[in-house]
Design a protein around this motif. Structure first.
Motif, PDB file in Angstrom:
ATOM      1  N   SER A 138      24.565  17.260 -11.114  1.00 14.71           N
ATOM      2  CA  SER A 138      23.837  16.033 -10.794  1.00 14.71           C
ATOM      3  C   SER A 138      22.394  16.413 -10.475  1.00 14.71           C
ATOM      4  O   SER A 138      22.143  17.464  -9.893  1.00 14.71           O
ATOM      5  N   SER A 139      21.435  15.548 -10.881  1.00  9.22           N
ATOM      6  CA  SER A 139      20.031  15.949 -10.809  1.00  9.22           C
ATOM      7  C   SER A 139      19.099  14.778 -10.540  1.00  9.22           C
ATOM      8  O   SER A 139      19.450  13.626 -10.759  1.00  9.22           O
ATOM      9  N   VAL A 140      17.891  15.134 -10.132  1.00  8.07           N
ATOM     10  CA  VAL A 140      16.762  14.202 -10.103  1.00  8.07           C
ATOM     11  C   VAL A 140      15.612  14.910 -10.806  1.00  8.07           C
ATOM     12  O   VAL A 140      15.302  16.063 -10.510  1.00  8.07           O
ATOM     13  N   VAL A 141      14.992  14.202 -11.766  1.00 12.36           N
ATOM     14  CA  VAL A 141      13.908  14.762 -12.572  1.00 12.36           C
ATOM     15  C   VAL A 141      12.667  13.891 -12.387  1.00 12.36           C
ATOM     16  O   VAL A 141      12.755  12.661 -12.393  1.00 12.36           O
ATOM     17  N   SER A 142      11.516  14.535 -12.249  1.00 10.66           N
ATOM     18  CA  SER A 142      10.248  13.824 -12.056  1.00 10.66           C
ATOM     19  C   SER A 142       9.709  13.314 -13.391  1.00 10.66           C
ATOM     20  O   SER A 142      10.121  13.779 -14.451  1.00 10.66           O
ATOM     21  N   PRO A 143       8.727  12.412 -13.339  1.00 10.89           N
ATOM     22  CA  PRO A 143       8.125  11.918 -14.581  1.00 10.89           C
ATOM     23  C   PRO A 143       7.343  12.993 -15.330  1.00 10.89           C
ATOM     24  O   PRO A 143       6.947  12.787 -16.469  1.00 10.89           O
ATOM     25  N   VAL A 147      12.656  19.381 -12.808  1.00  8.64           N
ATOM     26  CA  VAL A 147      13.894  19.146 -12.076  1.00  8.64           C
ATOM     27  C   VAL A 147      13.560  19.298 -10.599  1.00  8.64           C
ATOM     28  O   VAL A 147      13.271  20.386 -10.119  1.00  8.64           O
ATOM     29  N   VAL A 148      13.548  18.173  -9.880  1.00 10.63           N
ATOM     30  CA  VAL A 148      13.168  18.137  -8.470  1.00 10.63           C
ATOM     31  C   VAL A 148      14.313  18.620  -7.603  1.00 10.63           C
ATOM     32  O   VAL A 148      14.115  19.325  -6.615  1.00 10.63           O
ATOM     33  N   SER A 149      15.530  18.240  -7.978  1.00 11.90           N
ATOM     34  CA  SER A 149      16.716  18.606  -7.214  1.00 11.90           C
ATOM     35  C   SER A 149      17.905  18.621  -8.170  1.00 11.90           C
ATOM     36  O   SER A 149      18.009  17.763  -9.036  1.00 11.90           O
ATOM     37  N   GLN A 150      18.781  19.626  -7.989  1.00 14.90           N
ATOM     38  CA  GLN A 150      19.927  19.709  -8.888  1.00 14.90           C
ATOM     39  C   GLN A 150      21.090  20.394  -8.187  1.00 14.90           C
ATOM     40  O   GLN A 150      20.910  21.408  -7.512  1.00 14.90           O
ATOM     41  N   ALA A 151      22.266  19.859  -8.393  1.00  9.21           N
ATOM     42  CA  ALA A 151      23.491  20.487  -7.909  1.00  9.21           C
ATOM     43  C   ALA A 151      23.928  21.537  -8.921  1.00  9.21           C
ATOM     44  O   ALA A 151      23.445  21.552 -10.057  1.00  9.21           O
ATOM     45  N   SER A 153      27.743  23.303 -10.243  1.00 18.76           N
ATOM     46  CA  SER A 153      28.985  22.703 -10.735  1.00 18.76           C
ATOM     47  C   SER A 153      29.890  22.256  -9.590  1.00 18.76           C
ATOM     48  O   SER A 153      30.863  21.548  -9.809  1.00 18.76           O
ATOM     49  N   GLU A 154      29.557  22.668  -8.370  1.00 17.26           N
ATOM     50  CA  GLU A 154      30.391  22.359  -7.208  1.00 17.26           C
ATOM     51  C   GLU A 154      30.107  20.958  -6.651  1.00 17.26           C
ATOM     52  O   GLU A 154      29.108  20.338  -6.969  1.00 17.26           O
ATOM     53  N   GLU A 155      30.988  20.492  -5.778  1.00 14.48           N
ATOM     54  CA  GLU A 155      30.796  19.203  -5.128  1.00 14.48           C
ATOM     55  C   GLU A 155      29.711  19.348  -4.061  1.00 14.48           C
ATOM     56  O   GLU A 155      29.766  20.236  -3.217  1.00 14.48           O
ATOM     57  N   THR A 156      28.710  18.487  -4.126  1.00 13.72           N
ATOM     58  CA  THR A 156      27.611  18.509  -3.162  1.00 13.72           C
ATOM     59  C   THR A 156      26.853  17.198  -3.251  1.00 13.72           C
ATOM     60  O   THR A 156      27.119  16.369  -4.109  1.00 13.72           O
ATOM     61  N   VAL A 157      25.896  17.023  -2.362  1.00 16.52           N
ATOM     62  CA  VAL A 157      25.030  15.857  -2.377  1.00 16.52           C
ATOM     63  C   VAL A 157      23.633  16.322  -2.776  1.00 16.52           C
ATOM     64  O   VAL A 157      23.156  17.345  -2.292  1.00 16.52           O
ATOM     65  N   VAL A 158      22.984  15.574  -3.668  1.00 14.78           N
ATOM     66  CA  VAL A 158      21.646  15.898  -4.144  1.00 14.78           C
ATOM     67  C   VAL A 158      20.666  14.904  -3.520  1.00 14.78           C
ATOM     68  O   VAL A 158      20.880  13.696  -3.584  1.00 14.78           O
ATOM     69  N   TYR A 159      19.612  15.429  -2.913  1.00 13.42           N
ATOM     70  CA  TYR A 159      18.561  14.609  -2.321  1.00 13.42           C
ATOM     71  C   TYR A 159      17.238  14.899  -3.012  1.00 13.42           C
ATOM     72  O   TYR A 159      16.990  16.032  -3.415  1.00 13.42           O
ATOM     73  N   ALA A 160      16.383  13.885  -3.095  1.00 11.74           N
ATOM     74  CA  ALA A 160      15.038  14.094  -3.631  1.00 11.74           C
ATOM     75  C   ALA A 160      14.154  12.931  -3.202  1.00 11.74           C
ATOM     76  O   ALA A 160      14.630  11.804  -3.024  1.00 11.74           O
ATOM     77  N   ASP A 161      12.883  13.212  -3.040  1.00 14.65           N
ATOM     78  CA  ASP A 161      11.906  12.157  -2.775  1.00 14.65           C
ATOM     79  C   ASP A 161      11.425  11.595  -4.095  1.00 14.65           C
ATOM     80  O   ASP A 161      11.111  12.335  -5.029  1.00 14.65           O
TER      81      ASP A 161
END
Length: 193
Positions: A138-143, A147-151, A153-161
Motif C-alpha cells: 500500500s502506498s501514497v505517491v506525490s504529484p 513514493v511518499v510512504s509505502q508498506a 508485504s506485511e500488514e501495517t498502516v501507511v501514513y502520509a501528508d
C-alpha cells in the motif's frame, strides 16, 4: 467488497464520512479479464458487472476520486477525475504476485505525474497460504511521482501528508494541464456522475 443489486454483482468500495454517513459507493468500472499463460487467468466478467459512474467526493481538505484495483490501469479515468478537480485519487485493490511487482508502483506513479495529483493505494498484506496471493505495498505517491510512504508485504498502516500547497506550486511550475493541446486531442466523459 461484493455488492448485489438485483441480479447483478459488483466489486464496490463504499466511502463513509467521519460521522458514519455513506458518501458514495464506487462500483469497479473495468473488470479484470486477463490471461497470462502459466501465471494467472482471471475472468471477473463471468460473475461481476461493471460499474458505470464516476466517484468523486469532497472532504474539508480536498476533492477525492475513487477507483478500484484494475481501474488504475486506465489513464482516462484519472484524467477525468483530475479535470473534475480531484487532488487525490484513491485505489483500493488486490494486485497479485504476477502483476504487482511489474505494475503496482509504476501505475501509481504514472497516474500521479500524468494528472498532477496525489495517489493513494491500499492492498491487503501478503498471505502466502491464500489461493490468491496479494502483492501488498500500500502506498501514497506525490504529484511529482515520488513514493511518499509505502508498506512492504506485511500488514501495517501507511501514513502520509497530502500537501496541497506543494501540489498547487507544482502545477504552476510544471503547467501540463494548461499546455495540453486540446485543439489536437482530448479525453471526454460520455456521461456526468
Amino acid at each position: 467488497m461484493g455488492e448485489r443489486d438485483g441480479e447483478k454483482l459488483y466489486s464496490t468500495c463504499p466511502v463513509f464520512g467521519p460521522d458514519g454517513t455513506l458518501l458514495l459507493k464506487h462500483r469497479k468500472i473495468h473488470l479484470y479479464d486477463i490471461d497470462i499463460p502459466g501465471k494467472i487467468c482471471t475472468q471477473e466478467s463471468e460473475t461481476l458487472s461493471p460499474g458505470s459512474n464516476f466517484s468523486v467526493f469532497d472532504t474539508p481538505f480536498c476533492k477525492v476520486g475513487v477507483g478500484i484495483c484494475y481501474d488504475i490501469c486506465f489513464s482516462e479515468l484519472a484524467q477525468i477525475y483530475a479535470r473534475k478537480g480531484c487532488q487525490l485519487l484513491v485505489y483500493p485493490g488486490i494486485f497479485n504476485m504476477t502483476t504487482g511487482p511489474i505494475f503496482w508502483e509504476l501505475l501509481q506513479r504514472g497516474r500521479a505525474v500524468d494528472n498532477q495529483v496525489y495517489v493513494a493505494t491500499a492492498c491487503p498484506a501478503r498471505d502466502e497460504t491464500a489461493s490468491y496471493v496479494a502483492w501488498g505495498h500500500s502506498s501514497v505517491v506525490s504529484p511529482w511521482g515520488e513514493v511518499v510512504s509505502q508498506a512492504g508485504s506485511e500488514e501495517t498502516v501507511v501514513y502520509a501528508d497530502i500537501d496541497l500547497q506543494y501540489l498547487s506550486d507544482m502545477r504552476q511550475q510544471f503547467p501540463i494541464s494548461s499546455q495540453r493541446r486540446s485543439d489536437l486531442y482530448s479525453v471526454n466523459a460520455t456521461q456526468e456522475g
